[in-house]
Design an enzyme around this catalytic site. Structure first.
Site, PDB file in Angstrom:
ATOM      1  N   ASN A 118       0.851  -1.204   0.000  1.00  0.00           N
ATOM      2  CA  ASN A 118       0.000   0.000   0.000  1.00  0.00           C
ATOM      3  C   ASN A 118       0.882   1.249   0.000  1.00  0.00           C
ATOM      4  O   ASN A 118       2.105   1.154   0.007  1.00  0.00           O
ATOM      5  CB  ASN A 118      -0.944  -0.020   1.207  1.00  0.00           C
ATOM      6  CG  ASN A 118      -0.178  -0.060   2.515  1.00  0.00           C
ATOM      7  OD1 ASN A 118       0.540   0.871   2.841  1.00  0.00           O
ATOM      8  ND2 ASN A 118      -0.297  -1.162   3.243  1.00  0.00           N
ATOM      9  N   VAL A 147      -1.688  -5.314  16.374  1.00  0.00           N
ATOM     10  CA  VAL A 147      -2.061  -4.482  17.534  1.00  0.00           C
ATOM     11  C   VAL A 147      -3.043  -5.235  18.437  1.00  0.00           C
ATOM     12  O   VAL A 147      -2.989  -5.132  19.661  1.00  0.00           O
ATOM     13  CB  VAL A 147      -2.587  -3.101  17.066  1.00  0.00           C
ATOM     14  CG1 VAL A 147      -4.002  -3.155  16.532  1.00  0.00           C
ATOM     15  CG2 VAL A 147      -2.478  -2.086  18.179  1.00  0.00           C
ATOM     16  N   LYS A 162       8.959 -17.137 -10.834  1.00  0.00           N
ATOM     17  CA  LYS A 162       8.155 -16.008 -11.302  1.00  0.00           C
ATOM     18  C   LYS A 162       6.896 -16.530 -12.016  1.00  0.00           C
ATOM     19  O   LYS A 162       6.997 -17.429 -12.865  1.00  0.00           O
ATOM     20  CB  LYS A 162       8.997 -15.174 -12.269  1.00  0.00           C
ATOM     21  CG  LYS A 162       8.319 -13.901 -12.677  1.00  0.00           C
ATOM     22  CD  LYS A 162       9.172 -13.086 -13.623  1.00  0.00           C
ATOM     23  CE  LYS A 162       8.322 -12.017 -14.250  1.00  0.00           C
ATOM     24  NZ  LYS A 162       8.889 -11.497 -15.470  1.00  0.00           N
ATOM     25  N   LYS A 215     -10.533  -4.222  19.292  1.00  0.00           N
ATOM     26  CA  LYS A 215      -9.137  -4.636  19.452  1.00  0.00           C
ATOM     27  C   LYS A 215      -8.627  -4.442  20.879  1.00  0.00           C
ATOM     28  O   LYS A 215      -7.452  -4.650  21.152  1.00  0.00           O
ATOM     29  CB  LYS A 215      -8.242  -3.864  18.469  1.00  0.00           C
ATOM     30  CG  LYS A 215      -8.623  -4.079  17.000  1.00  0.00           C
ATOM     31  CD  LYS A 215      -7.555  -3.573  16.048  1.00  0.00           C
ATOM     32  CE  LYS A 215      -7.991  -3.724  14.600  1.00  0.00           C
ATOM     33  NZ  LYS A 215      -6.885  -3.710  13.659  1.00  0.00           N
ATOM     34  N   PHE A 226      -4.031   3.094  15.287  1.00  0.00           N
ATOM     35  CA  PHE A 226      -4.418   4.126  14.319  1.00  0.00           C
ATOM     36  C   PHE A 226      -5.587   3.601  13.502  1.00  0.00           C
ATOM     37  O   PHE A 226      -5.724   2.382  13.318  1.00  0.00           O
ATOM     38  CB  PHE A 226      -3.243   4.472  13.385  1.00  0.00           C
ATOM     39  CG  PHE A 226      -2.368   5.552  13.948  1.00  0.00           C
ATOM     40  CD1 PHE A 226      -1.537   5.286  15.025  1.00  0.00           C
ATOM     41  CD2 PHE A 226      -2.392   6.838  13.423  1.00  0.00           C
ATOM     42  CE1 PHE A 226      -0.737   6.277  15.568  1.00  0.00           C
ATOM     43  CE2 PHE A 226      -1.601   7.841  13.956  1.00  0.00           C
ATOM     44  CZ  PHE A 226      -0.772   7.569  15.033  1.00  0.00           C
TER      45      PHE A 226
HETATM   46  O1  C5P Z   1      -8.316  -2.820  11.242  1.00  0.00           O
HETATM   47  P1  C5P Z   1      -7.447  -1.728  10.735  1.00  0.00           P
HETATM   48  O2  C5P Z   1      -6.376  -2.208   9.782  1.00  0.00           O
HETATM   49  O3  C5P Z   1      -8.187  -0.551  10.167  1.00  0.00           O
HETATM   50  O4  C5P Z   1      -6.746  -1.192  12.060  1.00  0.00           O
HETATM   51  C1  C5P Z   1      -5.761  -0.250  12.035  1.00  0.00           C
HETATM   52  C2  C5P Z   1      -4.864  -0.415  13.239  1.00  0.00           C
HETATM   53  O5  C5P Z   1      -4.526  -1.766  13.435  1.00  0.00           O
HETATM   54  C3  C5P Z   1      -3.535   0.286  13.053  1.00  0.00           C
HETATM   55  O6  C5P Z   1      -3.079   0.676  14.330  1.00  0.00           O
HETATM   56  C4  C5P Z   1      -2.664  -0.804  12.449  1.00  0.00           C
HETATM   57  O7  C5P Z   1      -1.295  -0.559  12.659  1.00  0.00           O
HETATM   58  C5  C5P Z   1      -3.158  -2.022  13.202  1.00  0.00           C
HETATM   59  N1  C5P Z   1      -3.063  -3.291  12.460  1.00  0.00           N
HETATM   60  C6  C5P Z   1      -2.187  -4.269  12.885  1.00  0.00           C
HETATM   61  N2  C5P Z   1      -2.137  -5.479  12.253  1.00  0.00           N
HETATM   62  C7  C5P Z   1      -2.943  -5.739  11.201  1.00  0.00           C
HETATM   63  C8  C5P Z   1      -3.839  -4.744  10.749  1.00  0.00           C
HETATM   64  C9  C5P Z   1      -3.873  -3.546  11.397  1.00  0.00           C
HETATM   65  O8  C5P Z   1      -1.445  -4.027  13.844  1.00  0.00           O
HETATM   66  N3  C5P Z   1      -2.864  -6.920  10.599  1.00  0.00           N
END
Ligand code: C5P
Length: 398
Positions: free
Chosen positions: A209, A307, A288, A341, A323
């Protein structure tokens, strides 16, 4: 500012016409100001103008016997408590990076033991040029304070980053230099994730991304300034950092997950700023992938939620900040995410607004915690980072 010595170095740029305003205001605060000009600066503003506002003769010649007799250039460099280079042209920035000393301004910059603030001012293309970006990054690593530039309409008609920050902002930053820095996170350990992750499809392709990592890096720098020890788990980004940061480079979400769980157990605070890929290809092709059919289907499987797993730790759980990048219903989605979360705090940003969030130097955050919230309005990511850390500190001690 009483009796603080400020050496103002004015270089060649149209923003030089704003410098009398800065000098006047900083003198009102009680500072003593001496001005040095490059020969380029004199094309934009006269030494007489700067002499009138500073109340001191303006120096511009390294080899002037009269000026050297009054105050030698090394003595001059030692006189300063702070050096402000404003406007700082691309040329001067390149010279400082290279360590040139071929005029009075660059010689003083090489000789001064004082902190130096640099206010870049140039055309947006010149600012965006990799040469200028690299020069500024190196100077940042060496401990120079880079203030700005701001974005907007330029004297040449272009629009973009490159305008010198306004004199009032340079005054504010100058005052900040002399406020003793509060080490409110001294003895605390903070782990931060930043940037994107890359999920491999085959040996040469991946899914990722647009996250730049700038917000996470800004928080890491601010945490160091607040006295913390900092682990920065960074996905693939093109950013530099100060040496005090313990940086761990990772590529995939699984690698980030492993590093985050290990380091967060010995941290007081965990800040998940990374834009982690939610899914990864179920299989990574060994060779590939070949183009054959008209369609291609990739099966994806869920990545661990980093998180969420840190927040679920039963022992050694840090204070957990997430975030939420949203494009609509920012508040309700952020609140739901915080509950789901089990986070202590969540920072929501509306990534649908141009000029903030992903890849930008600016951002605006709405911060929520159990029982409260605060808006942190649009600002440079480094200023926002400090505001966010102060909020975290308040909540930890609430
Ligand atoms: O669920 P979403 O991706 O919108 O949540 C965003 C938050 O979760 C951010 O703090 C991001 O760093 C964390 N995140 C994570 N691991 C993931 C997806 C998101 O730590 N696989």
């Amino acid at each position: 500012m009483l009796n603080k010595n400020i050496l103002v170095i004015v270089t060649g740029g149209i923003a030089a016409y704003k410098m009398p305003e800065y000098i006047r205001r900083i003198k009102e605060q009680g500072a003593k100001v001496k001005v040095v000009m490059t020969s380029g600066a004199k094309a934009f503003i006269t030494p007489l103008t700067l002499q009138a506002v500073s109340g001191e003769p303006v120096a511009d010649d390294l080899l002037d016997p009269q000026a050297e007799a009054a105050m030698g250039h090394i003595e001059f460099a030692k006189w300063a408590d702070l050096v402000v280079v404003a406007p700082a042209s691309a040329d001067t920035i390149a010279k400082i990076r290279a360590g040139l000393a071929n005029d009075l301004a660059t010689t003083l910059l090489l000789a001064t033991p004082a902190p130096v603030a640099i206010c870049p001012a140039m055309n947006q293309q010149m600012y965006a040029n990799p040469a200028t970006q690299e020069n500024l990054n190196v100077l940042k690593q060496r401990g120079f304070n880079i203030l700005g530039p701001a974005s907007g309409e330029q004297a040449c008609g272009d629009i973009g980053f490159g305008r010198m920050i306004e004199p009032a902002d340079i005054v504010q930053n100058t005052l900040n230099f002399f406020i003793p820095k509060q080490q409110y996170f001294a003895g605390k350990s903070i782990t931060i994730t930043a940037g994107p992750t890359r999920e491999a499809l085959d040996p040469v392709r991946y899914i990722s991304n647009h996250s730049s990592g700038k917000m996470g890096f800004a928080i890491a720098e601010a945490a160091i300034e607040a006295g913390a020890s900092v682990n920065l788990i960074a996905g693939p980004v093109n950013l530099t950092h100060s040496e005090k940061i313990n940086r761990i480079d990772v590529i995939s979400a699984e690698q980030m997950h492993e590093a985050a769980l290990t380091l967060s157990k010995s941290s007081d605070i965990f800040i998940a700023c990374a834009a982690v890929a939610d899914y990864r290809p179920a299989n990574i092709a060994e060779q590939k992938l070949k183009k054959s059919d008209e369609d291609m289907t990739i099966t994806m499987i869920k990545n661990p939620d980093i998180v969420k797993d840190v927040a679920a730790l039963e022992k050694q759980r840090p204070f957990v900040v997430g975030f939420a990048a949203e494009t609509q219903d920012v508040e309700s989605y952020a609140q739901q995410k915080m509950q789901r979360k089990n986070l202590d705090m969540i920072c929501a940003n509306d990534v649908s607004i141009a000029g903030q969030g992903f890849n930008s130097d600016q951002n605006a955050l709405k911060v929520y915690w159990q029982g409260g919230s605060k808006d942190l309005p649009l600002n440079g990511k480094n200023i926002l980072a400090h505001d966010l850390l102060k909020l975290i500190h308040q909540q930890l001690n609430a």
